[in-house]
Scaffold this motif. Structure first.
Motif, PDB file in Angstrom:
ATOM      1  N   LEU A  74      -1.332   4.104   0.029  1.00  0.00           N
ATOM      2  CA  LEU A  74      -1.416   3.809   1.434  1.00  0.00           C
ATOM      3  C   LEU A  74      -1.077   2.462   1.593  1.00  0.00           C
ATOM      4  O   LEU A  74      -0.381   2.371   2.553  1.00  0.00           O
ATOM      5  CB  LEU A  74      -2.907   3.946   1.840  1.00  0.00           C
ATOM      6  CG  LEU A  74      -3.560   3.640   3.166  1.00  0.00           C
ATOM      7  CD1 LEU A  74      -2.692   4.386   4.127  1.00  0.00           C
ATOM      8  CD2 LEU A  74      -4.971   3.677   3.367  1.00  0.00           C
ATOM      9  N   SER A  75      -1.240   1.510   0.617  1.00  0.00           N
ATOM     10  CA  SER A  75      -0.513   0.144   1.123  1.00  0.00           C
ATOM     11  C   SER A  75       0.975   0.147   1.023  1.00  0.00           C
ATOM     12  O   SER A  75       1.443  -0.553   1.538  1.00  0.00           O
ATOM     13  CB  SER A  75      -1.066  -0.805  -0.096  1.00  0.00           C
ATOM     14  OG  SER A  75      -2.321  -0.908  -0.154  1.00  0.00           O
ATOM     15  N   GLU A  78       2.000   1.745   4.438  1.00  0.00           N
ATOM     16  CA  GLU A  78       1.792   0.664   5.433  1.00  0.00           C
ATOM     17  C   GLU A  78       2.836  -0.414   5.392  1.00  0.00           C
ATOM     18  O   GLU A  78       3.269  -0.649   6.275  1.00  0.00           O
ATOM     19  CB  GLU A  78       0.437   0.047   5.470  1.00  0.00           C
ATOM     20  CG  GLU A  78      -0.625   1.075   5.695  1.00  0.00           C
ATOM     21  CD  GLU A  78      -2.098   0.515   5.396  1.00  0.00           C
ATOM     22  OE1 GLU A  78      -2.831   1.071   5.843  1.00  0.00           O
ATOM     23  OE2 GLU A  78      -2.420  -0.479   4.447  1.00  0.00           O
ATOM     24  N   ALA A  79       3.404  -0.977   4.156  1.00  0.00           N
ATOM     25  CA  ALA A  79       4.145  -1.638   3.901  1.00  0.00           C
ATOM     26  C   ALA A  79       5.681  -1.302   4.290  1.00  0.00           C
ATOM     27  O   ALA A  79       6.375  -2.131   4.864  1.00  0.00           O
ATOM     28  CB  ALA A  79       4.120  -2.262   2.303  1.00  0.00           C
ATOM     29  N   ALA A  80       5.947   0.159   4.236  1.00  0.00           N
ATOM     30  CA  ALA A  80       7.163   0.474   4.551  1.00  0.00           C
ATOM     31  C   ALA A  80       7.225   0.860   5.840  1.00  0.00           C
ATOM     32  O   ALA A  80       8.300   1.157   6.430  1.00  0.00           O
ATOM     33  CB  ALA A  80       7.229   2.002   3.632  1.00  0.00           C
ATOM     34  N   GLY A  81       6.120   0.670   6.822  1.00  0.00           N
ATOM     35  CA  GLY A  81       5.982   0.508   8.249  1.00  0.00           C
ATOM     36  C   GLY A  81       5.960   2.225   8.588  1.00  0.00           C
ATOM     37  O   GLY A  81       6.350   2.506   9.649  1.00  0.00           O
ATOM     38  N   VAL A 110      -1.363  12.646   0.854  1.00  0.00           N
ATOM     39  CA  VAL A 110      -1.174  12.068  -0.473  1.00  0.00           C
ATOM     40  C   VAL A 110      -2.694  11.896  -0.777  1.00  0.00           C
ATOM     41  O   VAL A 110      -3.395  11.542   0.040  1.00  0.00           O
ATOM     42  CB  VAL A 110      -0.660  10.627  -0.323  1.00  0.00           C
ATOM     43  CG1 VAL A 110      -0.870   9.768  -1.607  1.00  0.00           C
ATOM     44  CG2 VAL A 110       0.859  10.377   0.085  1.00  0.00           C
ATOM     45  N   GLY A 111      -3.153  12.232  -1.796  1.00  0.00           N
ATOM     46  CA  GLY A 111      -4.381  12.345  -2.306  1.00  0.00           C
ATOM     47  C   GLY A 111      -4.830  12.307  -3.790  1.00  0.00           C
ATOM     48  O   GLY A 111      -3.893  12.248  -4.476  1.00  0.00           O
TER      49      GLY A 111
END
Length: 115
Positions: A74-75, A78-81, A110-111
């Motif tokens: 998830l990080s 988020e970093a990839a926008g 994604v899990g």
């Protein structure tokens, strides 16, 4: 973060018919059946899921990617926008997951198993 498994998800209108067809044609057997999604597979770890409508998300994913660290995944999203279209959720079927949309519009689930 390690990817443990990648499973294509096919959206179908008739779940039972799709299961019967893929079982007959490909020789796959039912590994999991939640009533809205069925995962078929073989002894070598090959898998295919067929689904009608996701039980808790607003869209159906094109593919499911199981990882050993869903929080790191998830990080990275988020970093990839990239757009998270289903938030990180602890599902009642012992999976923690989120969905994101790729730049070309594909939805990735994604899990990780949380049992």
């Amino acid at each position: 973060m390690r990817v443990d498994r990648v499973v294509p998800n096919l959206t179908v209108t008739d779940l039972r018919r799709a299961v019967a067809e893929h079982s007959e044609v490909l020789g796959l057997r039912v590994l999991m059946d939640h009533g809205w999604i069925v995962t078929l597979g073989d002894d070598d770890g090959h898998q295919l899921s067929v689904m009608t409508r996701d039980a808790s998300a607003p869209v159906n994913p094109d593919v499911s990617v199981f990882v050993d660290d869903v929080h790191t995944a998830l990080s990275r999203v988020e970093a990839a926008g990239l757009d998270v279209v289903h938030p990180l959720t602890n599902e009642p079927w012992d999976v923690t997951r989120f969905f994101y949309r790729t730049s070309d519009g594909r939805v990735i689930n994604v899990g990780t198993h949380t049992d």
